[in-house]
Design a protein around this motif. Structure first.
Motif, mmCIF file in Angstrom:
data_model
loop_
_atom_site.group_PDB
_atom_site.id
_atom_site.type_symbol
_atom_site.label_atom_id
_atom_site.label_comp_id
_atom_site.label_asym_id
_atom_site.label_seq_id
_atom_site.Cartn_x
_atom_site.Cartn_y
_atom_site.Cartn_z
ATOM 1 N N ASP A 1 0.836 -1.267 -0.090
ATOM 2 C CA ASP A 1 0.155 0.104 -0.001
ATOM 3 C C ASP A 1 0.798 1.148 0.076
ATOM 4 O OD1 ASP A 1 -2.340 -1.731 0.306
ATOM 5 O OD2 ASP A 1 -1.890 -1.822 2.181
ATOM 6 N N THR A 2 1.961 1.146 -0.858
ATOM 7 C CA THR A 2 2.795 2.364 -0.809
ATOM 8 C C THR A 2 3.147 2.768 -2.051
ATOM 9 O OG1 THR A 2 3.861 1.515 1.365
ATOM 10 C CG2 THR A 2 5.336 3.062 -0.132
ATOM 11 N N GLU A 3 3.152 4.392 -2.500
ATOM 12 C CA GLU A 3 3.465 4.873 -3.419
ATOM 13 C C GLU A 3 4.741 5.304 -3.791
ATOM 14 O OE1 GLU A 3 0.458 7.821 -4.017
ATOM 15 O OE2 GLU A 3 -1.199 6.333 -4.739
ATOM 16 N N HIS A 4 5.078 5.857 -4.716
ATOM 17 C CA HIS A 4 6.517 6.362 -4.796
ATOM 18 C C HIS A 4 7.165 7.293 -3.662
ATOM 19 C CE1 HIS A 4 9.936 6.673 -7.667
ATOM 20 N NE2 HIS A 4 9.710 8.275 -7.594
ATOM 21 N N LEU A 5 8.047 6.856 -3.102
ATOM 22 C CA LEU A 5 8.887 7.538 -1.983
ATOM 23 C C LEU A 5 8.075 7.764 -1.017
ATOM 24 C CD1 LEU A 5 10.716 10.558 -4.234
ATOM 25 C CD2 LEU A 5 11.567 8.306 -3.032
ATOM 26 N N GLN A 6 6.932 6.924 -0.527
ATOM 27 C CA GLN A 6 6.080 7.274 0.756
ATOM 28 C C GLN A 6 6.173 6.182 1.505
ATOM 29 O OE1 GLN A 6 4.157 10.082 0.717
ATOM 30 N NE2 GLN A 6 5.426 10.572 -0.889
ATOM 31 N N GLY A 7 7.322 5.260 1.502
ATOM 32 C CA GLY A 7 7.434 4.131 2.512
ATOM 33 C C GLY A 7 7.641 4.561 3.956
ATOM 34 N N ILE A 8 8.453 5.703 4.055
ATOM 35 C CA ILE A 8 8.739 6.274 5.562
ATOM 36 C C ILE A 8 7.671 6.649 6.020
ATOM 37 C CG2 ILE A 8 9.439 8.631 4.978
ATOM 38 C CD1 ILE A 8 11.787 7.767 7.127
ATOM 39 N N LYS A 9 6.370 7.052 5.229
ATOM 40 C CA LYS A 9 5.215 7.503 5.819
ATOM 41 C C LYS A 9 3.990 6.493 5.844
ATOM 42 C CE LYS A 9 5.779 12.226 3.835
ATOM 43 N NZ LYS A 9 5.286 13.274 2.687
ATOM 44 N N THR A 10 4.068 5.778 5.118
ATOM 45 C CA THR A 10 2.912 4.500 4.868
ATOM 46 C C THR A 10 3.111 3.487 5.880
ATOM 47 O OG1 THR A 10 3.622 3.387 2.925
ATOM 48 C CG2 THR A 10 2.066 5.337 2.486
ATOM 49 N N GLN A 11 4.565 3.312 5.800
ATOM 50 C CA GLN A 11 4.872 1.840 6.550
ATOM 51 C C GLN A 11 6.231 2.166 7.608
ATOM 52 O OE1 GLN A 11 3.258 -0.819 6.414
ATOM 53 N NE2 GLN A 11 1.989 -0.173 4.351
ATOM 54 N N PRO A 12 5.880 3.287 8.487
ATOM 55 C CA PRO A 12 7.264 3.843 9.110
ATOM 56 C C PRO A 12 7.835 2.729 9.817
ATOM 57 C CG PRO A 12 5.184 4.502 10.143
ATOM 58 C CD PRO A 12 4.774 3.664 8.869
ATOM 59 N N GLU A 13 7.312 1.819 10.657
ATOM 60 C CA GLU A 13 7.956 0.804 11.634
ATOM 61 C C GLU A 13 8.728 -0.099 10.902
ATOM 62 O OE1 GLU A 13 5.222 -0.972 14.187
ATOM 63 O OE2 GLU A 13 4.544 1.121 15.366
#
Length: 303
Positions: A275-287
């Motif tokens: 469930d992660t778009e471009h460059l959004q990993g640290i926001k969508t899946q922080p842990e």
């Protein structure tokens, strides 16, 4: 219906100039309007020093770096996505700093506060030179001379971060890639243009004119790189640990392309973030993001 007809007619009229505008956009991809730093390290509670890193031994303005001190034996060099600045990577910098790493954040040429470079050819080598220059500068400082160093690239700048492994005279100990790179080059530039990464005005942005603009811009952008891609297996590509973080919903640089590249190299790890778009990993899946990055660095930068 009339509006649709007029739009198509206008697009047809502008079709003769579409190739020229596509060529202009290919240059603009590497020379985007500069975005000011929307945040600084102090805004996230980080202490930093501004550093100028000369390019090609030349004095004067070079690459602008925020140096955030930490463990002098463990250093991570952070880039940023195309058209952005190093302030876009501050969340990752805070993650690394809180874990004890020294962090060197830099603006690529033509971005942020770094030097302007009007060249339109050999862009792969030029952006790779940026990464190499920061690594060499860190190694030239007495306190970091023996440090283990990792490179951390983002989006399209993951490509020079990956390509710098060809520089046998500038070894690094590990590399991390967020949202790239991929096996093929042309699709990512088409996706970048299609997603509005560069402006396409009026009738050029619709119908047959837009198709021509996107095709010319992406083809010319690839040609401007003057690069052998993907790099052949061998040397540092066989012995350097690599971590690829890719988003399941990334349409700019799809996860399938990232996996296709990574599977060529023996020490590459790929983590697909749901469930992660471009460059959004640290926001969508922080842990998950933090755990994956820090575990990788703990394994690869330890003594």
């Amino acid at each position: 219906m009339a509006t649709g007809f007029l739009a198509k007619a206008a697009s047809a009229v502008t079709l003769p100039v579409a190739p020229l505008y596509g060529a202009f956009l290919s240059y603009m991809i590497y020379h985007p309007p500069r975005r000011p730093h929307h945040k600084k390290p102090a805004d996230l509670g980080l202490t930093s020093t501004d550093v100028n890193v000369p390019l090609n031994g030349q004095q004067g303005r070079g690459l602008h770096v925020w140096l955030i001190p930490g463990d002098t034996e463990r250093v991570v060099v952070l880039g940023h996505g195309l058209g952005l600045s190093k302030s876009a990577s501050l969340a990752q910098a805070r993650l690394l700093s809180e874990a004890g790493y020294t962090v060197a954040m830099f603006d690529h040429r033509n971005h942020g506060k770094s030097v302007a470079d009007r060249a339109g050819w050999g862009m792969s080598d030029r952006h790779t030179d940026d990464v190499v220059a920061v690594v060499r500068h860190m190694r030239s400082m007495d306190e970091y001379a023996t440090a283990r160093i990792a490179i951390y690239g983002f989006s399209i700048s993951t490509f020079p971060s990956f390509y710098m492994l060809k520089r046998e005279d500038c070894p690094v100990d590990a590399v991390i890639f967020d949202s790239g790179p991929a096996l093929e080059l042309a699709p990512l530039f088409r996706n970048f243009v299609a997603a509005g990464g560069v402006p396409i005005p009026g009738p050029l942005g619709t119908g047959p004119s837009r198709a021509v603009v996107e095709t010319v811009a992406s083809s010319a952008a690839v040609a401007m790189l003057r690069v052998q891609w993907p790099p052949p297996l061998g040397g540092a590509y066989e012995r350097t640990p690599m971590l690829f973080l890719t988003g399941e919903l990334d349409t700019m640089i799809p996860a399938s392309g990232v996996r296709a590249l990574a599977e060529r190299y023996p020490l590459a790890e790929v983590h697909t973030l749901p469930d992660t778009e471009h460059l959004q990993g640290i926001k969508t899946q922080p842990e998950t993001y933090a755990e994956t990055v820090l575990n990788f660095l703990e394994r690869t930068l330890k003594d």
